[in-house]
Design a protein around this motif. Structure first.
Motif, mmCIF file in Angstrom:
data_model
loop_
_atom_site.group_PDB
_atom_site.id
_atom_site.type_symbol
_atom_site.label_atom_id
_atom_site.label_comp_id
_atom_site.label_asym_id
_atom_site.label_seq_id
_atom_site.Cartn_x
_atom_site.Cartn_y
_atom_site.Cartn_z
ATOM 1 N N SER E 60 0.979 -1.269 0.034
ATOM 2 C CA SER E 60 -0.124 -0.112 0.003
ATOM 3 C C SER E 60 0.740 1.211 -0.123
ATOM 4 O O SER E 60 0.607 2.102 -0.873
ATOM 5 C CB SER E 60 -0.898 0.085 1.208
ATOM 6 N N GLN E 113 -8.309 0.560 -0.375
ATOM 7 C CA GLN E 113 -8.860 -0.535 0.437
ATOM 8 C C GLN E 113 -9.977 -0.289 1.037
ATOM 9 O O GLN E 113 -10.955 -1.227 0.926
ATOM 10 C CB GLN E 113 -7.670 -0.959 1.295
ATOM 11 N N ASP E 190 -5.813 -0.945 -4.481
ATOM 12 C CA ASP E 190 -5.114 -1.323 -3.313
ATOM 13 C C ASP E 190 -6.135 -2.494 -2.945
ATOM 14 O O ASP E 190 -7.186 -1.905 -2.298
ATOM 15 C CB ASP E 190 -5.064 -0.399 -2.366
ATOM 16 N N GLU E 191 -6.022 -3.670 -3.560
ATOM 17 C CA GLU E 191 -7.052 -4.714 -2.899
ATOM 18 C C GLU E 191 -8.463 -4.324 -3.424
ATOM 19 O O GLU E 191 -9.120 -4.490 -2.526
ATOM 20 C CB GLU E 191 -6.731 -5.088 -1.452
HETATM 21 MG MG LIG Z 1 -2.169 -2.495 2.276
#
Ligand SMILES: [Mg+2]
Ligand SMILES: Nc1ncnc2c1ncn2[C@@H]1O[C@H](COP(=O)(O)OP(=O)(O)OP(=O)(O)O)[C@@H](O)[C@H]1O
Ligand SMILES: Nc1ncnc2c1ncn2[C@@H]1O[C@H](COP(=O)(O)OP(=O)(O)OP(=O)(O)O)[C@@H](O)[C@H]1O
Ligand SMILES: [Mg+2]
Lengths: 317, 269, 285, 317, 269
Positions: E60, E113, E190-191
């Motif tokens: 991240s 995220q 991010d994810e």
């Molecule tokens: Mg992360």
């Protein structure tokens, strides 16, 4: 709830009873009734005077002036407050120090003294001149008392003072916004000012509005301090009248009635602003007490078979 | 390790005959929309049940009804034979008072989709808050226990970090430790692994399995078919607020009967 | 108020002796209490103020001592803001008012006045009299500050016709809460003049800025000031027995000369009442 | 930053220059200097009087009394405010209506009138008696002026009034806490009161403290209103002195100095409270201006090769 | 459909020779802890790069450095040949002013995220905010485009819902639509799928693939090995702030060389 599927596994529970609520309610009601009755029948209060002065044109003018000053001062000071809050949170150390100093001085000295300062600026500086400091060169010069009449001075004092308080409230509101919001805005390429006005402030509003409501109501009553520079707002007018006829209690009650009325009027926009900025927030807005009472009565009417008074408000649906 | 998690309550579920969790015809409306349209299912003590289903099917809502975070509008939910949120006396059903509801919730742990850690407490304080404040467990003891739990989820080194200093994965593991600290009879997980680091999913599953072996019952909402297949005793597939299909993982996942289950599983795997 | 500033003058200004006839008139309530509480907006020099040793002194203080002696009951001065002076009487915190209060018909609806001063007003201007004000009619069209609790506002308004005759606008009156605010307004140039009781004006001209801040306008035609009005002790209407007793006491101190001595001490002899009375105040217009 | 790995791909950038900062800083500094000098050299202000009265024992006593009243009133009113805020947010309609009414009345009427009311309670009720309303049966009865002396009355008035304002601030703070926190607490079986004190209030504090700081400072200055019921706090003492020696401006300056000092003293605990409750929050606390200035100077000293003054504050590290 | 997402900027990357994203020896400290210890990698226009790695490995952080949400302490990052956050003049490097940084960020979309939707705006307003406010696109036009994007992510029916009324999965899809609305050259995820409903992951991948075909470049931090294998052109495995291994998915995922990669992949699959 309206569905009539009464299979035996339905939750048709007996709602939780709250006997104490009713006892407390009755006690409170009785207490308030006693207070009101005893105030009303008090021999020291002359009701004729109250009704005589409630709509006295001087009083009504005073009300108008108080309201005008409150609205103007609050609007302008809020703008200044946003500016100061932004400066206070900015990375720029000059801005930061300036905002800090401003808040320190204006919160730190009594409003009354600030009013006297602006009102009697002529005492300190009989001429206001624009020129080069510490030299004799001046561009123009004007008599202070002409430039700053009492009303302007009062407005200026209240606005500059309020800006310091508002700045602190707005700053705390801005701090309450999730830092992720700044990041999301930054990643979309939004400028700091666009982020401020479209992302941060609208979210901060939910936290800002209730204390600003407090401040507005305080401001309404602080206008009374303008009596030291003879601005004829509500309280000044009332004390002028009462110092002549010596009906001080009655005129204080007249003033109270008006302030209560104005406060109530000012809290209507607050309520709707809170609702507006509460949108998108999961925690639901509590309805006003009036609405609650009305709906409670309606509900009581629709449950005629219920032997005891019950309260189903606990239901979340 | 098992000693840490095994507790008298957990090892001796009150009724071994009856299912630990029984939901029958549970209905729930939001305004005029019926989100749960009559959910009936049972979970026996020691069982792990996985709830599968597409977004908006009502999985989270059902989980929240189990510990009375949402009030149901119809049907019954009971845990260990006790009606949740209501008491039955002389054939009538009474609303339960809030203190009793709190007592019931203490026996039901919950791990949320979005962690909901207390941001002003560090990891250790998050875990100790409820045991100390609610169960009145001795502070030193609770702290020791919390450290063991943190160690179990692989986070002993962040005991004094605040949630904002932890990555998403770390936060969710603290949240699980926090739920375990109350020694619940029943654990509810709302997509517990969706924010978890894949390396640690295995560890958490291990913890969950050891809990199950000690008599812990779990209801897990998840999108991880692999986990459902390997860890669940029972899989329930929900869609549109109703149970479409349920049974052993082998039945529901590997041999689904309902076309909606089939299409959901196809898209997931 | 609860915090009584009941400092006694170190030496009585006169040697008054008790008067049994007067003492008999005092209502039972006060005889029993042994004290009559006097509301006074301290300080209001020269009527009530503190000396260098922080002892309470002033005309009202000495008069109160003399009257108390006649009545056989102590008169105790208590600090009381003017804005709530009537409530303090009605609530029983105080019994009478001695605060340089002018006696007007309007106020007579609430209070009985036992009058003890007959004084006019003076015009206070900045040092050197920059606007050259010599008579009251020079104030026409100018801004004049007065204290709001006083009758000077009404008096100035009554000059409206004379101003018009002179071909000028009426006096522009600014009413401010306290005498100090009024003086600040004059100092800062917000107002051209302060119109105030002659006694107070004399004190201000003498004291403020060591006598270098203000001047009094001396109008040879009116040596005792303009439009004299009565100043009296205020007593609630319902306590008329007490006002009678005070009237008797006042007559008694005038008769034995101690009244004159006290006024002389404060250089206020110009303003004595020849004969006291109840509610002598007339409409000023 | 301290690492000395100066490979050619290192970011050893020339920091962004802020020439305007220095211009603005200079202008501000000059403006403040002009103001201070002109105030100091103003012939209308008699400095001897200021220094004479600054530590006058009566003034110092007044300062102590103002501070005492402020502290007591703020502490008690905060407790009441929490109670009212909880009632206002509770589902119980009786509590809700009561809290609403309380806030309405106490915010709606001027504080001065409330002070007069409590100060002259004897005006309305010369005896306070406990008994059955609307009958002659009384259990005990006591003279009001004995029961409520001026100081108590003033304290009571300020406290009850402040509670209404604090309640609104605390309510808004509580609303700013994520609803997920309530759920997490509930799912752990925490009782509502435990949730309130251990979960909700500590998080709400971050939002509550700045406006409560405002309120404390306001309270300090509102104590001056107690002059109407003859409580000898700072402002009352100063006006008493000035109405005698007729040096109003000088005594207002003395009062300002004290208030500025007290305000500064009171903002120290505020700063530390803000820090304390800001822990666990990602947005970092801005250091006080003093700290910033010191560290800026220190930084300037450590970059002697830099030709122009620069500001590296923008760095996030 | 492609018309919606294809834009002049996206179809004509300024330099087809040079890589679109180039990171060299990127270092980042938090206090005394070095979180990124010299990351070097390149991504060509039209490529999808997947970043894998255990929790806390700095994925991240690296992503946030690319669009200058974090200031790097060493090394260089450039996008389309332009240095991010700095300007080079006469051989010296100058800090960029904030307005320029904003301009650069406009070309780099990011999906977080934790979604970070604006809670006071409904889905449509979330998507329109930046195009209207920053790019000054006509409101009607932006709205139309936003509705098309919402439709693409399967959420046309919740256009006027506020984030709090949407499930986690729905929120993340709105966040993706919001990033797409700025027509970025480079998209950072991010994810992105960690909170997404499995049924809809496929749809999102489809959108991402069509973007890639139009010349869109993407860096995706993910734990979904399946996605990395099928969608990525390049896979990078990070651990402890360094790149351990990188290459084609077939190389890194199915034939890892480094023992840490092996153990990570074992635990995930
Ligand atoms: Mg992360
Ligand atoms: N507080 C609420 N008010 C109104 N509608 C709601 C509320 N909470 C949830 N819903 C709606 O109820 C439905 C079921 O939501 P729920 O969160 O239970 O779904 P889910 O199966 O958990 O989905 P996901 O996998 O996305 O978390 C959704 O359509 C949602 O929009
Ligand atoms: N603001 C910060 N201050 C201090 N340390 C930080 C900060 N942000 C991240 N870290 C630390 O930096 C390291 C890398 O964090 P990062 O969030 O980049 O990891 P990640 O690979 O994305 O992990 P995850 O898969 O859990 O999201 C972690 O050890 C984390 O604790
Ligand atoms: Mg869900």
């Amino acid at each position: 709830m309206d569905a009539d599927v009464n299979t035996d596994d339905d939750v048709a529970a007996v709602p939780l009873r709250h006997p104490w609520r009713w006892v407390v309610a009755a006690a409170l009601f009785l207490g308030i009734a006693v207070l009101v009755v005893s105030l009303w029948t008090n021999p020291n209060i002359h009701h004729g005077t109250i009704s005589k002065y409630l709509f006295n044109p001087k009083i009504v003018n005073g009300v108008g002036l108080s309201l005008l000053i409150t609205v103007v001062a609050m609007v302008v000071s809020t703008v200044l407050g946003v500016l100061l809050a932004v400066m206070r949170l900015a990375k720029n150390p000059v801005m930061n120090a300036f905002a800090w100093l401003y808040v320190w001085v204006f919160r730190g000295t009594p409003l009354l003294i600030q009013i006297v300062f602006w009102g009697y600026l002529g005492l300190l500086y009989s001429q206001i001149s624009l020129g080069v400091p510490f030299t004799d060169f001046t561009i123009f010069s004007v008599d202070t008392n002409t430039l700053v009449p009492a009303f302007t001075a009062g407005l200026l004092a209240l606005t500059l003072n309020q800006a310091a308080y508002s700045a602190e409230i707005i700053r705390s509101g801005m701090l309450s916004v999730d830092p992720g919001q700044h990041e999301a805005a930054a990643s979309l390429g939004m400028s700091p000012s666009y982020t401020l006005f479209k992302v941060v402030l609208p979210q901060a509003m939910r936290v800002i509005i209730p204390p600003m409501g407090n401040e507005t109501i305080s401001m309404l009553k602080q206008t009374s301090l303008l009596s030291v520079i003879a601005v004829l707002e509500l309280y000044t007018v009332a004390t002028q009248i009462s110092s002549q006829n010596l009906r001080q209690v009655e005129l204080l009650l007249v003033v109270s009635c008006w302030y209560l009325f104005l406060t109530s009027v000012l809290s209507v926009p607050q309520y709707y602003l809170e609702r507006h900025y509460g949108r998108g927030n999961a925690a639901q807005q509590a309805p006003t007490p009036l609405v609650r009472i009305v709906s409670a009565l309606r509900r009581a009417k629709h449950a005629p078979t219920e032997p005891t008074p019950t309260d189903t408000r606990g239901r979340k649906s | 390790m098992n000693g840490v998690l095994a507790t008298p309550e957990a090892t001796a579920p009150p009724t071994t005959q009856a299912p630990l969790l029984r939901a029958s015809n549970v209905r729930k409306n939001y305004g005029n929309v019926q989100v749960l349209k009559g959910i009936s299912l049972t979970v026996n003590a020691g069982e792990v049940m996985c709830l599968l289903g597409p977004s908006g099917s009502g999985k989270s809502t059902f989980l929240r009804c189990i510990n009375h975070l949402e009030r149901i509008d119809g049907g019954r939910i009971s845990v260990a034979g006790e009606l949740i949120g209501y008491t039955q006396r002389q054939g009538r059903i009474f609303e339960m008072n809030p203190r009793e509801v709190s007592r019931q919730r203490r026996g039901i742990g919950m791990v949320f989709q979005r962690f909901n850690l207390f941001p002003h407490m560090n990891a250790l304080e998050n875990i100790c808050a409820a045991p100390v404040g609610v169960k009145r467990i001795d502070k030193q003891h609770a702290r020791k226990r919390a450290l063991e739990l943190l160690d179990r989820v692989g986070l002993a080194h962040v005991a004094t970090s605040y949630p904002a200093q932890l990555s998403g994965g770390q936060q969710q593991r603290v949240a699980i430790a926090r739920a375990l600290a109350m020694d619940p009879q029943l654990l509810l997980f709302d997509e517990p692994t969706s924010a978890l680091d894949p390396e640690l999913v295995g560890d958490v599953l291990e913890v969950m399995r050891s809990l199950a072996a000690d008599g812990m019952t779990m209801v897990v909402v998840t999108h991880e078919i692999g986990f459902a297949r390997s860890a669940a005793d029972k899989v329930v597939f929900m869609d549109g607020g109703v149970v479409i299909e349920s049974g052993l993982p082998a039945e529901v996942i590997d041999n689904p009967q309902n076309p909606r289950t089939v299409s959901f599983l196809n898209s997931v795997m | 108020g609860g915090t009584a500033t009941s400092a006694q003058p170190e030496k009585p200004a006169s040697t008054t002796s008790a008067d049994p006839a007067v003492a008999a008139a005092v209502p039972e309530r006060f005889k029993k209490a042994g004290v009559i509480k006097v509301a006074s907006d301290i300080p209001y020099p020269p009527l009530e103020m503190f000396d260098e040793n922080q002892n309470l002194t002033g005309l009202d203080v000495d008069l109160a001592a003399a009257l108390g002696a006649k009545l056989g009951v102590k008169l105790e001065l208590q600090k009381q803001a003017f804005d709530s002076i009537i409530p303090s009487l009605q609530s029983g915190k105080n019994d009478i008012i001695m605060s340089g209060m002018n006696d007007t018909p309007e106020r007579q609806e609430t209070l009985n006045f036992v009058d003890y001063l007959h004084a006019g007003f003076s015009i206070l201007v900045r040092e050197g009299n920059p606007e050259n004000i010599t008579t009251v009619l020079d104030l026409c069209g100018k801004t004049v500050a007065v204290q709001k609790a006083t009758v000077q506002g009404d008096i100035l308004r009554s000059y409206e016709q004379q101003c018009k005759d002179k071909g000028s606008a009426p006096v522009n009156i600014t009413e401010l809460p306290m005498e100090t605010d009024v003086q600040t307004a004059v100092r800062s140039g917000k107002a051209s003049a302060d119109v105030v009781d002659s006694a107070v004006a004399a004190y201000a001209a003498k004291t403020a800025g060591d006598g270098k801040t203000f001047d009094i306008v001396r109008d040879p035609a009116n040596p005792a000031g303009y439009k004299p009005v009565y100043t009296g002790i205020g007593v609630l209407k319902k306590d008329s027995e007490l006002s009678q007793a005070l009237l008797l006491a006042m007559e008694s101190i005038i008769a034995d000369g101690s009244y004159d001595k006290i006024l002389k001490k404060y250089e206020l002899s110009d303003y004595t009442v020849k004969k006291t009375g109840l509610n002598l105040g007339k409409d000023t217009k």
